[in-house]
Design a protein around this motif. Structure first.
Motif, PDB file in Angstrom:
ATOM      1  N   TYR A   1     -10.084   1.873  -2.572  1.00 42.00           N
ATOM      2  CA  TYR A   1      -9.499   2.279  -3.838  1.00 42.00           C
ATOM      3  C   TYR A   1      -9.167   1.021  -4.644  1.00 42.00           C
ATOM      4  CZ  TYR A   1      -8.554   7.057  -2.087  1.00 42.00           C
ATOM      5  OH  TYR A   1      -8.664   8.338  -1.596  1.00 42.00           O
TER       6      TYR A   1
ATOM      7  N   PHE B   1      -5.659  -4.409  -7.830  1.00 39.74           N
ATOM      8  CA  PHE B   1      -5.108  -4.309  -6.488  1.00 39.74           C
ATOM      9  C   PHE B   1      -6.035  -3.398  -5.698  1.00 39.74           C
ATOM     10  CE2 PHE B   1      -2.052  -5.084  -3.436  1.00 39.74           C
ATOM     11  CZ  PHE B   1      -1.348  -3.979  -2.987  1.00 39.74           C
TER      12      PHE B   1
ATOM     13  N   GLY C   1      -3.996   0.192   3.987  1.00 41.79           N
ATOM     14  CA  GLY C   1      -3.687  -1.192   4.270  1.00 41.79           C
ATOM     15  C   GLY C   1      -2.695  -1.708   3.247  1.00 41.79           C
TER      16      GLY C   1
ATOM     17  N   GLY D   1       0.818  -1.189   0.000  1.00 42.58           N
ATOM     18  CA  GLY D   1       0.000   0.000   0.000  1.00 42.58           C
ATOM     19  C   GLY D   1       0.860   1.250   0.000  1.00 42.58           C
ATOM     20  N   PRO D   2       0.326   2.379  -0.442  1.00 41.21           N
ATOM     21  CA  PRO D   2       1.075   3.635  -0.441  1.00 41.21           C
ATOM     22  C   PRO D   2       1.442   4.067   0.975  1.00 41.21           C
ATOM     23  CG  PRO D   2      -0.865   3.799  -1.838  1.00 41.21           C
ATOM     24  CD  PRO D   2      -1.003   2.533  -1.057  1.00 41.21           C
TER      25      PRO D   2
ATOM     26  N   LEU E   1      -7.223  -1.465  -2.319  1.00 45.14           N
ATOM     27  CA  LEU E   1      -6.630  -0.859  -1.135  1.00 45.14           C
ATOM     28  C   LEU E   1      -7.695  -0.214  -0.268  1.00 45.14           C
ATOM     29  CD1 LEU E   1      -3.668   0.698  -3.040  1.00 45.14           C
ATOM     30  CD2 LEU E   1      -3.345  -0.738  -1.035  1.00 45.14           C
TER      31      LEU E   1
END
Lengths: 111, 113
Positions: free
Chosen positions: B36, B88, B105, A43-44, B90
């Motif tokens: 997201y 992916f 996360g 994750g960012p 998030l």
């Protein structure tokens, strides 16, 4: 849709060089900006933020510059290291709304 | 300190199967919660956000839905997955008030086959 964009999708630098990653935003009402670093499969992670009442903010090896006149944001990384290799995203936020992200710039650091 | 948990880390599902991804936040109350999606080599697209229990805002029309049954729990679901749902995913949270950073996360890599 996305209202934040980056000028270059990729940036390659040598270890020890300074890196500059740019970002343009379109929403003049945005008042908070963040730079994130995302490593592959993760994750960012927050790097640094800046509010619209400032034009420069410094952290450890990183500096964010905000030019509200031209709606431009940049991230400067000093003495770039191989561990800085990642995808960098800028994000903007207007009070009461969700963060909106740009497409990202992939930084590759070679030693 | 606050932490955010997201699971599973990876998931391979057949087309037409249901989906349930879960996200929980610890150490804070009444967070704003977000889902997201990130396609390969792309930025983060906001799917849903929630400012409280049972309050869901959808940003884009799609094959997915979100629910917030508890204050610190956010679930992303689908009744029938499509190939285009691969990506992916998030989960993130922010404090309720003011402009603050989002904490993410570790993501779920979903592959629909």
């Amino acid at each position: 849709g996305e209202s934040v964009g980056l000028h270059l999708p990729t940036l390659s630098v040598q270890e020890g060089d300074n890196s500059i990653i740019n970002c343009a935003y379109s929403n003049s009402a945005s008042d908070y900006f963040i730079w994130y670093k995302q490593e592959s499969g993760k994750g960012p992670q927050f790097i640094i933020d800046i509010r619209s009442n400032m034009d420069k903010r410094q952290g450890q090896r990183v500096t964010v510059l905000l030019n509200k006149t031209v709606k431009h944001l940049s991230l400067q990384i000093a003495a770039t290291q191989p561990g800085d290799s990642a995808v960098y995203f800028c994000a903007e936020n207007q009070a009461g709304t969700a963060l909106i992200f740009g497409k990202g710039t992939t930084l590759s650091v070679s030693s | 300190s606050q932490t955010i948990h997201q699971w599973p880390a990876t998931l391979v599902q057949p087309v037409g199967s249901p989906l349930s991804l879960e996200c929980t936040v610890e150490g804070t109350s009444n967070p704003n919660l977000y889902w997201y999606r990130q396609a390969a080599g792309r930025g983060l697209q906001l799917l849903f956000y929630s400012v409280g229990i049972g309050q869901i805002s959808s940003e884009v029309p799609q094959n997915l839905s979100a629910s917030r049954p508890q204050d610190r729990q956010f679930i992303l679901s689908s009744k029938k997955l499509l190939l285009s749902d691969s990506g992916f995913y998030l989960c993130a949270w922010t404090k309720t008030t003011g402009n603050t950073e989002a904490f993410f996360g570790q993501g779920t890599r979903l592959t629909v086959v």
